[in-house]
Design an enzyme around this catalytic site. Structure first.
Site, mmCIF file in Angstrom:
data_model
loop_
_atom_site.group_PDB
_atom_site.id
_atom_site.type_symbol
_atom_site.label_atom_id
_atom_site.label_comp_id
_atom_site.label_asym_id
_atom_site.label_seq_id
_atom_site.Cartn_x
_atom_site.Cartn_y
_atom_site.Cartn_z
ATOM 1 N N LYS B 76 33.414 45.266 28.864
ATOM 2 C CA LYS B 76 32.790 46.559 29.164
ATOM 3 C C LYS B 76 33.488 47.638 28.351
ATOM 4 O O LYS B 76 34.721 47.649 28.264
ATOM 5 C CB LYS B 76 32.921 46.840 30.668
ATOM 6 N N SER B 156 27.144 50.491 37.021
ATOM 7 C CA SER B 156 27.306 50.877 35.643
ATOM 8 C C SER B 156 27.572 49.723 34.672
ATOM 9 O O SER B 156 27.357 49.884 33.475
ATOM 10 C CB SER B 156 28.445 51.889 35.540
ATOM 11 N N SER B 180 29.511 49.018 40.889
ATOM 12 C CA SER B 180 29.182 48.874 39.466
ATOM 13 C C SER B 180 29.316 47.468 38.887
ATOM 14 O O SER B 180 28.893 47.221 37.765
ATOM 15 C CB SER B 180 30.039 49.833 38.632
#
EC number: 6.3.5.7
Lengths: 95, 492
Positions: B76, B156, B180
């Site tokens: 990420k 997210s 997330s």
């Protein structure tokens, strides 16, 4: 309670977020909506309840007071948007 | 190689049935084929990956190598990677190249994992849709049956979830502040684990809300997540909230079973608004655990309904403070102006997107003089009550079972315009984040439109092993082998 645009401008100034005049009213409405929604927290009885500060699982630690890292001037400055030698630059603050 | 789990790839590598170079090349070519449509990657690092794969093969040939030797992973784009651009999905960090490595990615590299690149996310991890990234939205690899509409991957960690689901990587790192990891895992039909707060170091992970942020693995199966978490977790003196506890071999817990395990079903998670399909899947999950010998018990978490507003006050306050560092002076983008104040304002106005600016404003407001007690302090006290809800439930039960999200993935153009409606996506995931307890999401079935739905297990502090054991029982019962429309296997 409802927000006025003057308050939105004041908060924007505190946050140094840069606010266009056109934006202020839209944001006022959105923030007002969010504040109205969090208002429900006022129904909760919080008498004698301490604020939660972490899970209490990480214990404060001590370490020997010695330098463990450093000497990385170039690395630290490597992402500077503007620099002069070993310094970060900013617009003139004092005339 | 097209539909291999991380665990199966490890085995094949160890037996030298495939080479790390072949495995990495296959994944790089999948990225080339699919990522134009999905946009899961902000930055790809194929050359670095091939070099790392070569090095992994040399180790494997000698029978050496770490836990994840030669395994292609995605990171990420919130984890700082030494020498590789790290953007947090924001224009303000568009050109930021960290001169250091986050502890979590360093731990993965220590186990000889191979990074294929940096994965897209909502800007500064603020969002549940991946529509707020400055690098374009991510498209969920799943489609509704007979409908080509682009769906959101959740967020997210939406780039991470989409990359894993489509077979572009075997696993990815995520971060979870209020859901997330778990919500995008549910939307994309994969497995994601949010460990106990303090299990994975936050050092070098770009901060959103520091008292909530926690890194975790996202992969196709629980076994894959167990392997990744073992590598990612561990005490780190560089993070003051890191907890000094030995990291277990999570894979050893997988087949423990659930005989005698007490599973709590929180009453407050039931609602009239919950779609019938999700309610039915939840009942199915309860039945799976019961059939395997668990006892299910109704429990009450009375402050559940206050979770979301409490979360938004705490998270936004912390965000406004954490994001103060982006001022155009030491790193990040700068918009020049005549005075220092004007430079700050111009820089932050241009650098932050709409949702981030909204949250900074809100956070600044609740921390501002005269409002601190009414909002922030009150929220932190209610957070204590939410934590107590969990602690008292865990006196009666070992784990809790709930749905992960109140809906399946929705289309890009179906996102509600009211921010509060968007926040409701996190209704089931936020309470565990506030309490800091571990939770995971696993794919349990498809809805009537053919989209994946997840179920969530929540456990006691540092009892991730119990979650893996209970999750494994459900994983076996669910037999989830569905693959999305955009998938490595179908793209060849």
């Amino acid at each position: 309670m409802s927000l006025d645009t003057r308050t939105v401008r004041r908060i924007a100034k505190l946050a140094r977020i840069g606010l266009d005049d056109q934006e202020a009213e839209g944001l006022r409405q959105e923030l007002d909506g969010i504040l109205g929604w969090v208002e429900q927290l006022n129904e909760v009885d919080i008498t004698d309840v301490p604020p939660m500060i972490g899970t209490g699982l990480a214990k404060p630690r001590l370490r020997v007071d010695v330098v463990t890292d450093g000497g990385k001037r170039e690395a630290v400055l490597s992402n500077a948007p503007d620099r002069a030698d070993a310094f970060f630059t900013v617009p003139k603050v004092v005339e | 190689m097209r539909d291999m789990t991380l665990a199966a790839a490890r085995e094949a590598l160890a037996k030298r049935e495939i080479s790390a170079v072949e495995l990495v090349d296959h994944h790089i070519s999948t990225i080339e084929k699919l990522d134009g449509d999905i946009n899961a990657f902000i930055t790809t690092t194929p050359d670095q990956a091939r070099l790392a794969a070569k090095a992994a093969d040399e180790q494997l040939a000698k029978g050496e190598g770490g836990l994840l030797c030669g395994i292609p992973l995605g990171v990420k784009d919130l984890f700082c990677t030494d020498g590789t651009r790290t953007t947090a999905g924001s224009n303000i960090l568009r050109h930021f190249v960290p001169p250091y490595e986050s502890t979590v990615t360093a731990n993965l590299l220590k186990q000889d994992a191979v990074f294929l690149g940096k994965l897209n996310l909502d800007e500064f991890a603020m969002g549940s849709t991946n529509l707020t990234s400055a690098f374009g939205s991510v498209t969920n690899p799943w489609k509704r049956a007979g409908d080509d509409k682009k769906l959101v991957p959740g967020g997210s960690s939406g780039g991470s979830a989409a990359a894993v689901a489509s077979g572009m990587v075997l696993g990815a790192t995520g971060t979870d502040t209020g859901g997330s990891i778990r919500q995008p895992a549910s939307f994309c039909g994969i497995t994601g684990v949010k460990p106990t707060y303090g299990r994975c170091s936050r050092f070098g992970t770009i901060a959103f809300a520091s008292s909530l942020d926690q890194a975790g693995p996202m992969a196709r199966t629980l076994e894959d997540c167990a392997l990744m978490l073992e590598a990612m977790a561990g005490f780190d003196p560089k993070d003051s909230t890191s907890v000094d506890l030995a990291v277990p071999r999570y894979v050893d817990a997988l087949e423990r079973g659930v005989k005698g395990l007490k599973v709590g079903i929180p009453e407050e998670y039931r609602s009239e608004d919950l779609p019938a399909e999700i309610q039915a899947l939840w009942e199915q999950g309860i039945a799976w655990l019961r059939d395997a010998g668990a006892e299910t018990v109704k429990v009450s978490l009375p402050h559940t309904k206050y979770g979301l507003p409490t979360y938004y006050i705490a998270a936004l306050a912390e965000a406004s403070s954490n994001l103060a560092r982006y001022d155009g002076v030491r790193f990040g983008e700068r918009v020049p102006a005549d005075s220092l104040d004007m430079m700050y304002e111009a820089t932050r106005h241009a650098g932050f997107g709409e949702e981030v600016r909204r949250r900074i404003l809100m956070g600044t407001y609740v921390l501002s003089s005269g409002y601190y007690d009414a909002y922030y302090l009150r929220a932190q006290k209610i957070r204590t009550l939410i934590q107590r809800d969990f602690l008292s439930a865990f006196e009666k039960v070992d784990v809790l079972l709930t749905p992960t999200a109140p809906s399946a993935a929705f289309a890009h153009d179906e996102k509600p315009t009211d921010p509060v409606q968007v926040y409701l996506n996190d209704v089931f995931t936020v309470p565990a984040s506030l309490a800091g307890v571990p939770a995971l999401s696993l794919p349990a079935g498809l809805d009537s439109k053919g989209l994946p739905l997840g179920l969530q297990l929540i456990g006691r502090y540092f009892e991730e092993e119990t979650l893996f054991a209970a999750g494994r029982v459900m994983e076996k019962a669910a037999g989830f082998t569905h693959r999305p429309a955009l998938f490595a296997g179908s793209a060849a």
